[in-house]
Design an enzyme around this catalytic site. Structure first.
Site, PDB file in Angstrom:
ATOM      1  N   LYS A   1      14.232  -6.935   6.273  1.00 10.02           N
ATOM      2  CA  LYS A   1      14.336  -5.992   7.393  1.00 10.02           C
ATOM      3  C   LYS A   1      15.527  -6.233   8.326  1.00 10.02           C
ATOM      4  O   LYS A   1      16.029  -5.297   8.935  1.00 10.02           O
ATOM      5  CB  LYS A   1      13.041  -6.000   8.220  1.00 10.02           C
ATOM      6  CG  LYS A   1      11.870  -5.313   7.526  1.00 10.02           C
ATOM      7  CD  LYS A   1      10.675  -5.241   8.462  1.00 10.02           C
ATOM      8  CE  LYS A   1       9.472  -4.696   7.730  1.00 10.02           C
ATOM      9  NZ  LYS A   1       8.336  -4.442   8.633  1.00 10.02           N
TER      10      LYS A   1
ATOM     11  N   TYR B   1      -5.342  -5.461  10.203  1.00 12.78           N
ATOM     12  CA  TYR B   1      -6.311  -4.443   9.763  1.00 12.78           C
ATOM     13  C   TYR B   1      -7.279  -5.004   8.721  1.00 12.78           C
ATOM     14  O   TYR B   1      -8.180  -4.302   8.278  1.00 12.78           O
ATOM     15  CB  TYR B   1      -5.597  -3.198   9.222  1.00 12.78           C
ATOM     16  CG  TYR B   1      -4.566  -3.512   8.171  1.00 12.78           C
ATOM     17  CD1 TYR B   1      -3.235  -3.687   8.530  1.00 12.78           C
ATOM     18  CD2 TYR B   1      -4.927  -3.690   6.846  1.00 12.78           C
ATOM     19  CE1 TYR B   1      -2.288  -4.005   7.586  1.00 12.78           C
ATOM     20  CE2 TYR B   1      -3.988  -4.019   5.894  1.00 12.78           C
ATOM     21  CZ  TYR B   1      -2.670  -4.172   6.273  1.00 12.78           C
ATOM     22  OH  TYR B   1      -1.724  -4.508   5.336  1.00 12.78           O
TER      23      TYR B   1
ATOM     24  N   GLY C   1       2.421 -12.953  21.031  1.00 14.24           N
ATOM     25  CA  GLY C   1       3.289 -13.175  19.882  1.00 14.24           C
ATOM     26  C   GLY C   1       4.705 -12.729  20.200  1.00 14.24           C
ATOM     27  O   GLY C   1       4.921 -11.911  21.114  1.00 14.24           O
ATOM     28  N   ALA C   2       5.656 -13.283  19.461  1.00 13.45           N
ATOM     29  CA  ALA C   2       7.060 -12.937  19.702  1.00 13.45           C
ATOM     30  C   ALA C   2       7.837 -12.912  18.388  1.00 13.45           C
ATOM     31  O   ALA C   2       9.041 -13.143  18.364  1.00 13.45           O
ATOM     32  CB  ALA C   2       7.679 -13.934  20.678  1.00 13.45           C
ATOM     33  N   GLY C   3       7.160 -12.594  17.298  1.00 16.10           N
ATOM     34  CA  GLY C   3       7.805 -12.504  15.990  1.00 16.10           C
ATOM     35  C   GLY C   3       8.371 -11.118  15.748  1.00 16.10           C
ATOM     36  O   GLY C   3       8.582 -10.340  16.691  1.00 16.10           O
TER      37      GLY C   3
ATOM     38  N   PHE D   1       0.827  -1.208   0.000  1.00 18.48           N
ATOM     39  CA  PHE D   1       0.000   0.000   0.000  1.00 18.48           C
ATOM     40  C   PHE D   1       0.864   1.262   0.000  1.00 18.48           C
ATOM     41  O   PHE D   1       0.353   2.373  -0.143  1.00 18.48           O
ATOM     42  CB  PHE D   1      -0.879   0.048   1.258  1.00 18.48           C
ATOM     43  CG  PHE D   1      -1.869  -1.083   1.361  1.00 18.48           C
ATOM     44  CD1 PHE D   1      -2.542  -1.555   0.235  1.00 18.48           C
ATOM     45  CD2 PHE D   1      -2.147  -1.662   2.583  1.00 18.48           C
ATOM     46  CE1 PHE D   1      -3.468  -2.587   0.330  1.00 18.48           C
ATOM     47  CE2 PHE D   1      -3.072  -2.695   2.685  1.00 18.48           C
ATOM     48  CZ  PHE D   1      -3.731  -3.159   1.565  1.00 18.48           C
TER      49      PHE D   1
ATOM     50  N   ASP E   1       8.264   1.114  12.304  1.00 14.54           N
ATOM     51  CA  ASP E   1       7.154   0.207  12.657  1.00 14.54           C
ATOM     52  C   ASP E   1       6.817   0.371  14.140  1.00 14.54           C
ATOM     53  O   ASP E   1       5.659   0.554  14.504  1.00 14.54           O
ATOM     54  CB  ASP E   1       7.534  -1.254  12.387  1.00 14.54           C
ATOM     55  CG  ASP E   1       7.620  -1.570  10.902  1.00 14.54           C
ATOM     56  OD1 ASP E   1       6.845  -0.984  10.119  1.00 14.54           O
ATOM     57  OD2 ASP E   1       8.453  -2.412  10.528  1.00 14.54           O
TER      58      ASP E   1
ATOM     59  N   THR F   1      10.993  -3.990   3.393  1.00 16.18           N
ATOM     60  CA  THR F   1      10.003  -4.893   3.976  1.00 16.18           C
ATOM     61  C   THR F   1      10.466  -6.338   3.850  1.00 16.18           C
ATOM     62  O   THR F   1      11.611  -6.611   3.468  1.00 16.18           O
ATOM     63  CB  THR F   1       8.595  -4.629   3.380  1.00 16.18           C
ATOM     64  OG1 THR F   1       7.643  -5.376   4.141  1.00 16.18           O
ATOM     65  CG2 THR F   1       8.501  -4.981   1.912  1.00 16.18           C
TER      66      THR F   1
HETATM   67  P1  ATR Z   1       5.565 -11.119  12.157  1.00 13.06           P
HETATM   68  O1  ATR Z   1       6.774 -10.437  11.576  1.00 13.06           O
HETATM   69  O2  ATR Z   1       4.272 -10.732  11.486  1.00 13.06           O
HETATM   70  O3  ATR Z   1       5.478 -10.942  13.646  1.00 13.06           O
HETATM   71  P2  ATR Z   1       6.582 -13.797  12.469  1.00 13.06           P
HETATM   72  O4  ATR Z   1       7.912 -13.256  12.844  1.00 13.06           O
HETATM   73  O5  ATR Z   1       6.508 -14.952  11.534  1.00 13.06           O
HETATM   74  O6  ATR Z   1       5.686 -12.659  11.804  1.00 13.06           O
HETATM   75  O7  ATR Z   1       5.772 -14.135  13.813  1.00 13.06           O
HETATM   76  C1  ATR Z   1       4.502 -14.695  13.777  1.00 13.06           C
HETATM   77  C2  ATR Z   1       3.933 -14.747  15.203  1.00 13.06           C
HETATM   78  O8  ATR Z   1       2.601 -15.260  15.149  1.00 13.06           O
HETATM   79  C3  ATR Z   1       4.695 -15.659  16.140  1.00 13.06           C
HETATM   80  O9  ATR Z   1       4.584 -15.153  17.459  1.00 13.06           O
HETATM   81  C4  ATR Z   1       3.924 -16.978  15.986  1.00 13.06           C
HETATM   82  O10 ATR Z   1       4.066 -17.863  17.071  1.00 13.06           O
HETATM   83  P3  ATR Z   1       5.296 -18.924  17.106  1.00 13.06           P
HETATM   84  O11 ATR Z   1       6.503 -18.168  17.555  1.00 13.06           O
HETATM   85  O12 ATR Z   1       4.863 -19.957  18.071  1.00 13.06           O
HETATM   86  O13 ATR Z   1       5.444 -19.463  15.704  1.00 13.06           O
HETATM   87  C5  ATR Z   1       2.527 -16.455  15.930  1.00 13.06           C
HETATM   88  N1  ATR Z   1       1.567 -17.382  15.314  1.00 13.06           N
HETATM   89  C6  ATR Z   1       1.381 -17.608  13.991  1.00 13.06           C
HETATM   90  N2  ATR Z   1       0.398 -18.529  13.804  1.00 13.06           N
HETATM   91  C7  ATR Z   1      -0.039 -18.886  15.038  1.00 13.06           C
HETATM   92  C8  ATR Z   1      -1.043 -19.785  15.526  1.00 13.06           C
HETATM   93  N3  ATR Z   1      -1.773 -20.522  14.680  1.00 13.06           N
HETATM   94  N4  ATR Z   1      -1.204 -19.883  16.861  1.00 13.06           N
HETATM   95  C9  ATR Z   1      -0.458 -19.150  17.707  1.00 13.06           C
HETATM   96  N5  ATR Z   1       0.496 -18.288  17.312  1.00 13.06           N
HETATM   97  C10 ATR Z   1       0.696 -18.146  16.010  1.00 13.06           C
END
Ligand code: ATR
Length: 293
Positions: A74, A234, A135-137, A24, A110, A70
């Site tokens: 990154k 979103y 989450g922790a990604g 976008f 971000d 992106t």
């Molecule tokens: P982003 O950059 O969008 O944060 P990412 O680094 O791939 O993407 O992280 C994805 C996050 O979504 C992680 O916290 C992932 O949990 P895991 O570390 O256990 O993989 C979480 N996630 C994705 N699908 C999930 C699901 N079905 N249930 C629970 N957590 C999920």
């Protein structure tokens, strides 16, 4: 597009990603240049991971003014730059590069865009507040670090894979000095902590279109009025998680503001001008609506 024709003075900003077709950002930035009659243009480039070093070198060679970075670049871009802003260094990811007379400086808008969206969209200032992140990604990392840098009093992190929550909590505590604690995921998440925090941020992909019925396993009944619950998604406009939070009386915010303000902050870094936020929001909403059709 009918705004200043591209000429010898046009400043070029761009996006490096793989893929970039669905971004976008071109619409959002070009609308802003047009509104302020800036002789700038923004173009997306599909950059294969193996070509990233050459692409960054091309920014110097061609004198491009700014770059958004992106997925999947990154993190990989950091060692290719001349200087990294302190917050971006702590996050370990760059989404915005500014070309300062040939010196490439990396930023992360971000995290700061997320915090700005809290302030602008929900009148929520993180200073002395507590937060829980799901989450922790990569997205969680930017949000966690920037919240900590914004004066958060304490942070909790819960993730399906517990080791990643522990690693992120340790990283935030060590780099920012704000205490971050990893908590169990799902049923074992302590309801008293959910009840006590000021802010909850859902950063996982659960509930994102087309999987709109997905919702993280979470004690939604512990949420209440006076709390702010955010989802970085979103599309849809309101995830099942946000609907559950709203049903408990919590204020809610989706991820559109983060997307908007990461662009606003990048625009201001590149142009030195105050961004026309309403124009950028309108361009963004139009893109989102077209995507939903
Ligand atoms: P982003 O950059 O969008 O944060 P990412 O680094 O791939 O993407 O992280 C994805 C996050 O979504 C992680 O916290 C992932 O949990 P895991 O570390 O256990 O993989 C979480 N996630 C994705 N699908 C999930 C699901 N079905 N249930 C629970 N957590 C999920």
């Amino acid at each position: 597009m009918g705004f200043p024709a591209i000429n010898g003075n046009t400043k070029v900003c761009c996006l490096f990603g793989w893929p970039v077709e669905h971004s976008f950002s071109p619409a959002m930035h070009n609308a802003a240049y047009q509104r302020l009659s800036l002789n700038y243009t923004y173009v997306p480039f599909n950059v294969h991971p193996a070509s990233l070093p050459q692409a960054v070198q091309a920014v110097r060679a061609l004198g491009l003014v700014g770059v958004n970075v992106t997925v999947p670049h990154k993190q990989a871009v950091l060692p290719l730059l001349d200087q990294i802003d302190a917050a971006a260094q702590m996050i370990g990811a760059v989404n915005t590069i500014v070309n300062v007379d040939g010196k490439l400086v990396g930023y992360n808008t971000d995290g700061s865009g997320f915090v700005k969206s809290l302030i602008e969209g929900a009148r929520f200032a993180p200073k002395n507040k507590t937060a829980l992140i799901l989450g922790a990604g990569g997205a969680a990392r930017a949000v966690a670090v920037q919240l900590a840098l914004s004066g958060l009093a304490g942070l909790y992190i819960t993730n399906r894979t517990p080791a990643r929550a522990a690693e992120l909590a340790e990283h935030v505590s060590r780099t920012t000095g704000v205490q971050a604690v990893a908590l169990p995921w799902g049923h074992d998440l302590p309801a008293d902590i959910v009840m006590e925090v000021d802010l909850v941020v859902q950063t996982t992909s659960m509930g994102m279109s087309p999987h709109i019925d997905q919702c993280p396993d979470f004690p939604l009944t512990a949420l209440h009025a006076g709390q702010l619950v955010c989802d970085l998604i979103y599309n849809p406009d309101q995830t099942a998680f946000l609907r559950g939070a709203a049903a408990r009386g919590a204020a809610t915010l989706n991820g559109l503001g983060m997307l908007l303000y990461q662009g606003v902050l990048a625009f201001e870094l590149w142009t030195g001008q105050t961004a026309p936020v309403d124009v950028m929001r309108e361009a963004l909403l139009k893109q989102v609506a077209e995507r939903r059709e």
